[in-house]
Design an enzyme around this catalytic site. Structure first.
Site, PDB file in Angstrom:
ATOM      1  N   ARG A 149     -26.934 -14.360  13.161  1.00  0.00           N
ATOM      2  CA  ARG A 149     -26.642 -15.682  13.522  1.00  0.00           C
ATOM      3  C   ARG A 149     -25.966 -16.708  12.359  1.00  0.00           C
ATOM      4  O   ARG A 149     -26.684 -16.640  11.434  1.00  0.00           O
ATOM      5  CB  ARG A 149     -27.962 -16.239  14.343  1.00  0.00           C
ATOM      6  CG  ARG A 149     -27.977 -17.850  14.615  1.00  0.00           C
ATOM      7  CD  ARG A 149     -29.186 -18.263  15.155  1.00  0.00           C
ATOM      8  NE  ARG A 149     -29.012 -17.880  16.402  1.00  0.00           N
ATOM      9  CZ  ARG A 149     -30.223 -17.735  17.322  1.00  0.00           C
ATOM     10  NH1 ARG A 149     -31.320 -17.669  16.699  1.00  0.00           N
ATOM     11  NH2 ARG A 149     -30.100 -17.324  18.397  1.00  0.00           N
ATOM     12  N   GLY A 190     -22.401 -15.244   2.176  1.00  0.00           N
ATOM     13  CA  GLY A 190     -22.065 -15.800   0.921  1.00  0.00           C
ATOM     14  C   GLY A 190     -21.568 -14.773   0.114  1.00  0.00           C
ATOM     15  O   GLY A 190     -20.687 -14.949  -0.710  1.00  0.00           O
ATOM     16  N   GLU A 191     -22.141 -13.367   0.292  1.00  0.00           N
ATOM     17  CA  GLU A 191     -21.514 -12.257  -0.792  1.00  0.00           C
ATOM     18  C   GLU A 191     -20.671 -11.388  -0.009  1.00  0.00           C
ATOM     19  O   GLU A 191     -19.758 -10.739  -0.558  1.00  0.00           O
ATOM     20  CB  GLU A 191     -22.659 -11.801  -1.430  1.00  0.00           C
ATOM     21  CG  GLU A 191     -23.501 -12.559  -2.224  1.00  0.00           C
ATOM     22  CD  GLU A 191     -24.572 -12.252  -3.102  1.00  0.00           C
ATOM     23  OE1 GLU A 191     -25.051 -10.845  -2.922  1.00  0.00           O
ATOM     24  OE2 GLU A 191     -25.169 -12.454  -4.093  1.00  0.00           O
ATOM     25  N   LYS A 225     -28.394 -13.349   9.163  1.00  0.00           N
ATOM     26  CA  LYS A 225     -28.288 -12.923   7.890  1.00  0.00           C
ATOM     27  C   LYS A 225     -27.407 -13.827   6.758  1.00  0.00           C
ATOM     28  O   LYS A 225     -27.113 -14.794   7.262  1.00  0.00           O
ATOM     29  CB  LYS A 225     -27.995 -11.482   8.230  1.00  0.00           C
ATOM     30  CG  LYS A 225     -28.847 -10.539   8.920  1.00  0.00           C
ATOM     31  CD  LYS A 225     -28.221  -9.185   8.913  1.00  0.00           C
ATOM     32  CE  LYS A 225     -27.303  -8.954  10.198  1.00  0.00           C
ATOM     33  NZ  LYS A 225     -27.074  -7.383  10.759  1.00  0.00           N
ATOM     34  N   GLY A 236     -24.542 -24.779  -3.597  1.00  0.00           N
ATOM     35  CA  GLY A 236     -23.237 -24.867  -2.790  1.00  0.00           C
ATOM     36  C   GLY A 236     -23.102 -24.285  -1.666  1.00  0.00           C
ATOM     37  O   GLY A 236     -22.055 -24.153  -0.800  1.00  0.00           O
TER      38      GLY A 236
END
Lengths: 730, 227, 316
Positions: free
Chosen positions: A613, A689-690, A686, A467
């Site tokens: 980026r 998502g977390e 980098k 996802g």
């Protein structure tokens, strides 16, 4: 490709495709129901039988007897697998509890049998006929009770200077304890697998974030060669860490298929999942901060306690405190107790997600004690180097910029620092802030890239898309590198026959997997150049052509009838040792609290992120808003309610374990700072998502405090914990 | 009174069931000797060999249309509409998230109304008309709601997505039909198409990836164009 | 889920007769609760009688100025009915506060009344539960009881009734109409319809075996301001921690029923005389015999504060 010196200019910097807010290339499949998830492969495994997993009815003890007679005789039953007939099994090194229990039981709903039948309905019914007698044993289930027996983890404490002395001497002090509960990943697609054997070769169609881990641990558990196992998982209906590992669905499908002599599909039932699978362990966290009246932190300590099964790992909830703020005297460490609960393991942003919920409330409380604005207090204690090692700079650190820009965009200046003052009808309204922090992890990742005679670039890697947008950013990377449009790129993921990638976890997927594709594309460009007899350094790849000097050759022509193929991967040197690589952000939240009932509703949310980026601002933004949503859940509602007598997570379904719904979430704003990090990889990217989850729960908590003047240090912040402290009703 | 799957059907189901289980002795149908209960809990019958016939599947014929196509099925009565779609018709766009009406991933449109296909039996839809995500549009020929979800990135893992889209399409019709919601301020006025209405009405569709903000943007986009 | 035979009924009396004739038979209408429980084998009917074909899906005016709601009227349709919205706003609001749009499209009026508890111990067949398996004990007592009952509970059971609709109907003095296998009909006041757990928590309603709900009637409108306030952890698609259904007249008198606190919608008519004096006075009568657990004692405060907010809202 070894990446051991900072990146210089490379083809990605063209940003013709990378960095653009691109619709997901898998969107049309997902929105039409044509993306095939684990349980849905009807064409590959004909004559499939259905497996139903039975979980243990006790948390600790032994199976005294199992009566399978009635189940065996039930209509349609073709096989039953238990530890008794499963043959000799090993345990994958990433599993703590065994995935097929018995006679020893290690946790509630540990799988103890698989009933396989002709139909789903028959398997489920027959499973209900299995009678199991247990000999229960006493277990330890309560972290608070086990806390005093907890031990320091093997990493030991991080000690800098003299914390005790500095804290004692500090003019302004905070010493508070916070707790976070056990949480469930609650991904929408339950764990599911179809397994089929051909002779001694096993293929599983499953739902897994880390293909190579799965192959490794499944083959190890079955004691078979790794090269005889194939894992296919192109679409994953959410994971959040819950599908990092081999779980019972895959192992039992494989065992069931072997026993039945035909393919077997197994989906974990939702009521089983919350006790059968892994969860984010509860924590107890003590934070002590000492500062001078000007807000300079002189002493900071963060100790965290969590529990797990014997051999399990701790929740590293204090780790971000080693890096987030300055302070000359420091004491930071994690402790672990033995608990007989279901296995604790990684859930989205393990460590930081829980740790930031404590640290960033403590910072808010400390700012209040100091009479400082909480944004300014954080900025005052920024550090550009590892606080434990001044010679180790951050590769990029724009925390201050995130906080400042966020304050400006959110209207922070309008916040009333005096809590409990802003009223909107029946609602008390407040604003809260928290820093966001999550490390950037580097891990090797490989890919194969083919160019065919139609000029189509096909990327193959065992990377997964849970996802996160992997399909799309990989396509963007390949398109940028090969100078073609996205319509000329095909991406194939999630198959163990493809080169081993970083996989999806720890927000490491995007940077590492695309860097691996970058490396393979560099090699493919060399192959193209070589075939055309030009120097690859002189060749430009643009508009589907290779341009060298005054030659222009269409890629399709360069590929020729046989096409060209290249495989390579990214590997890293020691740049992550020389530099601390982390991602930063700031979360701003407006919360409203019903003055009568204490119901809390989030009204506005903003995240500002600095994370290298941004490869695709559209899917990256989605990652961040999704994490913010999960953070609202963690702050306000999510808790696996534990029966401390029996080690049972009681609210074991999606009605009992509440996660946010549409009505809980307002419009969410995300701003990405313009940043590239050449220390990180050739992509200069980098993860995000977390990051989006780390700190947001604390920002909610701080907004609730600003609204009400009340502190709740025990997550989730539910109304029962502060109702009696709300102002009396008129 | 009539039997939908008539008695012959029932008997045939029985025979199929027993044929598949050689260990069972063929026995005529016999319901477990238990008191009829309404408002009172019926305890499970004891699982003994003598009760085995009650475990045999009962097959029943059912005919309904799915995405405009007539489907004649012979199903175990226990088969939910969801499993009929996924396992028998291989229409796997409709997802099983919880199988207990707690997530909305299985949302389909039946006779014009959105429902959870996991909590309804296939045999209860004789003569019905079912629209699944596959019936709304296909890759290359997307329904406006599907296209809006792509444009607004109203999904991540994609697993709740078909249910969100089916729900959204039917939900806009509910507003048009004047069905009020929990957040409708004036019960006696027609409900308005607002983001707060969408958020409340879409709350039966859980998205753990947390795409809500984008989903509401997608729905707003479609609603604006329809208006 | 145990196998079952299935038939469609074509008249209420025939349906009732069929249930009586077939041991282990149950009616199925919306199915949203029954199928949930059948999957877990908490319900194990051997025969299902589909009553959806019965023509019980209309809302009609009664001669005395009230409404007769067919047993099969879906929750969505009932909430949207213009007369309900105008004259029985508390009922419309309660329905709309429950479940989700999808579930309300299926769930019926009768089924909503008959839905079983959401006690999480009831839902796990490994756990003792007197409601699920009489005599096995109650794991909820001494366990995780935050969502459970604070009043009217027993040593055998602390489950709550999960319905929102029924709470509003209790405030509106609804009557449940039924038919039995022999064709006789009766009217059960909603106050007597749901039972307290006592020693027999598995017996939840006043219905006898085979008895089928055909309608719920509402007396003629009583006017006043109608408020339904549902308090829950998340903003939607969640069961109530507590809910308050109130009909408040201009002079401050009125009616109050409370959900989420007991094995049935909770109303104490005697306490309503205190309404003009405010929430504290009403609540002390309403919850006079409360026996909360450590986990759910907050509900006492929550009921009072919610009621205070509701009364303030009604006052305008």
């Amino acid at each position: 490709m070894k990446f051991d010196t900072p990146a210089t200019t490379n083809p990605i910097d063209q940003l013709k495709v990378v960095g653009k807010p691109t619709d997901r290339i898998d969107g049309p499949l997902k929105t039409t129901g044509k993306a095939t998830y684990a349980y849905e492969w009807h064409d590959v495994a004909p004559n499939v039988a259905y497996g139903w997993v039975i979980g243990s009815g006790i948390a600790k003890g032994r199976i005294a007897s199992m009566d399978l007679e009635a189940a065996r005789k039930a209509p349609g039953v073709v096989a039953i697998v238990t530890a008794e007939n499963a043959g000799s099994l090993d345990k994958g090194k990433r599993n703590t509890a065994t995935l097929l229990g018995g006679p020893e039981i290690e946790h509630y709903q540990q799988a103890v049998a698989l009933v396989v039948a002709e139909t789903f309905e028959q398997a489920r019914t027959a499973a209900g006929l299995v009678r199991i007698d247990y000999t229960p044993a006493d277990g330890a289930y309560d972290l608070a009770a086990a806390k005093d027996k907890a031990e320091k983890t093997k990493d030991g404490d991080s000690v800098v200077g003299d914390f005790a002395g500095a804290f004692a001497a500090a003019p302004v002090k905070l010493d508070e304890t916070y707790t976070t509960p056990d949480e469930s990943h609650a991904m929408m697609e339950p764990h599911a697998t179809i397994a089929a054997w051909e002779g001694d070769r096993l293929t599983v169609w499953t739902s897994n974030q880390m293909i190579d881990w799965m192959v490794t641990d499944l083959s190890a558990t079955l004691k078979m060669p790794k090269d005889k196992v194939r894992v296919i998982s192109p679409f994953i209906g959410g994971g959040f860490g819950g599908k990092l590992f081999l779980r019972a669905d895959a192992l039992l499908a494989a065992l069931g298929a072997r026993e039945a002599g035909r393919p077997v599909k197994v989906g974990l039932s939702r009521p089983l999942m919350m006790n059968n699978t892994t969860h984010r362990p509860a924590t107890i966290q003590r934070v002590r901060i000492g500062a001078t009246p000007d807000g300079t932190i002189t002493a900071i300590a963060h100790e965290g306690w969590s529990g797990n099964l014997p051999g399990g790992s701790e929740e590293t909830a204090t780790d971000q405190t080693r890096l987030l703020y300055a302070g000359a005297n420091r004491l930071i460490g994690n402790r672990i107790a033995t608990l007989d609960l279901p296995e604790g393991n990684a859930m989205r942003a393990p460590g930081e997600a829980s740790g930031m919920m404590a640290l960033e409330v403590a910072m808010d409380e400390m700012a209040e004690k100091l009479g400082m604005d909480p944004v300014e207090f954080r900025i005052r204690n920024d550090t550009q180097t590892d606080p434990a090692d001044p010679n180790r700079p951050f590769s990029q650190r724009q925390l201050v910029q995130c906080l400042r820009l966020g304050a400006e965009r959110f209207g922070w200046a309008k916040r009333n620092p005096q809590p409990g003052q802003v009223r909107d009808g029946r609602w008390l309204v407040g604003l809260g802030v928290a820093s966001a922090f999550r490390n950037n992890l580097l891990t090797k990742s490989a890919a194969r890239v083919r160019l065919d005679q139609r000029g189509i670039v096909t990327v193959e890697t065992d990377m997964t898309d849970i996802g996160t947008g992997s399909y799309t950013i990989i396509a963007q990377t390949a398109a940028e590198m090969m100078g073609v449009g996205l319509d000329k790129v095909a991406v194939r993921l999630g198959d163990s026959s493809f080169p081993v990638s970083a996989g999806s976890g720890g927000q490491w997927g995007a940077n590492n997997a695309t860097a691996g594709v970058y490396a393979a594309c560099v090699k493919l460009r060399e192959a193209v150049a070589q075939k055309l007899g030009v120097n690859s350094a002189d060749a430009r790849f643009e508009d589907g052509q290779v341009i060298a000097g005054n030659r222009k050759v269409p890629l399709a022509e360069a590929a020729g009838a046989d096409g060209l193929s290249a495989e390579d991967g990214i590997e890293y040197g020691d740049l992550d040792k020389k530099y601390q690589q982390s991602t930063f952000g700031a979360h701003y939240v407006e919360a409203a609290v019903d003055a009568a009932t204490g119901e809390i509703r989030v009204r506005r949310m903003l995240a500002v992120c600095a994370a290298g980026r941004i490869l695709n601002p559209k899917s990256a933004r989605s990652q961040v808003i999704g994490a913010m949503t999960m953070g609202v859940g963690a702050a306000l509602m999510e808790e696996l309610a534990l029966d401390k007598r029996t080690g049972f997570f009681v609210n074991h379904d999606l009605a009992g374990y509440e996660v946010p719904v549409h009505a809980d979430i307002p419009h969410q704003e995300v701003i990405f700072l313009d940043e590239t990090d050449p220390i990180s990889s050739p992509m200069k990217a980098k993860g995000v998502g977390e990051l989006g989850l780390c700190g947001v729960g604390a920002a909610v908590a701080n907004a609730v405090h600003n609204a009400t003047g009340l502190r709740v240090r025990e997550y989730p912040i539910t109304l029962d914990k502060f109702l009696d402290r709300l102002p009396a009703m008129g | 009174m009539r039997y939908s799957g008539d008695l012959d059907m029932t008997r045939r189901g029985l025979l199929l069931g027993t044929a598949a289980t050689a260990a069972l002795t063929a026995a005529p149908f016999r319901a477990p000797a238990r008191a009829a209960t309404v408002g009172e809990t019926a305890m499970p019958p004891p699982a003994t060999g003598t009760d085995a016939p009650s475990l045999s599947p009962v097959l029943s014929k059912v005919t309904f249309t799915v995405n405009g196509q007539r489907r004649d099925l012979e199903l175990d009565t226990r088969t939910t509409l969801l499993d009929a779609l996924r396992e028998h018709l291989h229409l796997t766009g409709t997802k099983k998230g919880c199988d207990h009406g707690q997530c909305g991933a299985c949302t389909v449109i039946v006779d014009g109304q959105r429902i959870n296909s996991c909590l309804t039996l296939a045999v209860m839809h004789e003569g019905g008309s079912v629209t699944t995500i596959e019936g709304l549009g296909l890759p290359g020929k997307l329904h406006p709601m599907q296209a809006a979800f792509v444009e607004h990135d109203g999904y991540q893992c994609g697993y709740c997505t078909p249910g969100q889209i089916c729900s959204a399409v039917a939900m806009l019709d509910e507003i048009k039909a004047g069905v009020p919601s929990h957040v409708t301020a004036d019960l006696n006025a027609a409900p308005q198409a607002t983001v707060d209405e969408y958020r409340e009405r879409m709350s039966g569709n859980i998205c753990r990836c947390g795409a809500y903000s984008n989903i509401v943007d997608a729905i707003s986009n479609v609603a604006r164009r329809e208006a | 889920m145990r196998p079952f035979t299935y038939e469609r009924a074509d008249s209420p009396a025939a349906a009732a007769a069929a249930v009586e004739r077939r041991p282990g038979a149950k009616f199925i209408a919306g199915g949203t609760n029954l199928l949930d429980l059948m999957k877990l084998e908490i319900e194990t009917p051997a025969h299902l009688i589909d009553v959806n074909g019965l023509k019980l899906d209309t809302v009609e005016a009664t001669p005395d100025g009230g409404l007769r709601i067919g047993a099969l009227v879906r929750n969505t349709a009932l909430a949207a009915d213009q007369r309900v919205r105008r004259d029985y706003g508390v009922l419309s609001r309660a329905l709309l506060a429950g479940a989700s749009g999808q579930l309300r499209n299926k769930a019926t009026t009768a089924g909503n009344l008959l839905q079983r508890t959401r006690c999480p111990y009831f839902y796990d067949t490994n756990q003792p539960c007197n409601k699920r398996q009489p005599g096995s004990g109650c794991a909820a007592i001494g366990g995780y009881s935050r969502p459970l009952a604070v009043v009217g509970s027993s040593d055998a059971c602390i489950a709550t009734h999960p319905s929102d609709m029924a709470v509003a109907m209790r405030a509106l003095d609804a009557t449940v109409e039924t038919v039995r296998a022999d064709g006789t009909t009766r009217k059960i006041p909603i106050a007597e319809f749901h039972r307290l757990p006592g020693d027999t928590p598995h017996i939840e309603t006043a219905l006898v075996p085979g008895e089928l709900i055909t309608a719920v009637t509402l007396p003629k409108p009583v006017g006043g301001t109608h408020v339904y306030r549902k308090v829950r952890d998340r903003a939607s698609y969640a069961f109530a921690l507590v809910s308050v259904a109130a009909v408040v007249q201009r002079d401050g008198s009125g009616r109050v029923a409370v959900g989420g606190v007991a094995h049935k919608p909770w109303r104490v008519e005697a306490a309503e005389g205190e309404m003009p004096r405010g929430a504290k006075a009403v609540t002390s009568g309403l919850l006079a015999d409360a026996k909360p657990t450590h986990d759910n004692a907050f509900k006492l405060t929550l009921v009072e504060r919610t009621l205070a907010s509701v009364l303030a809202e009604a006052k305008g």
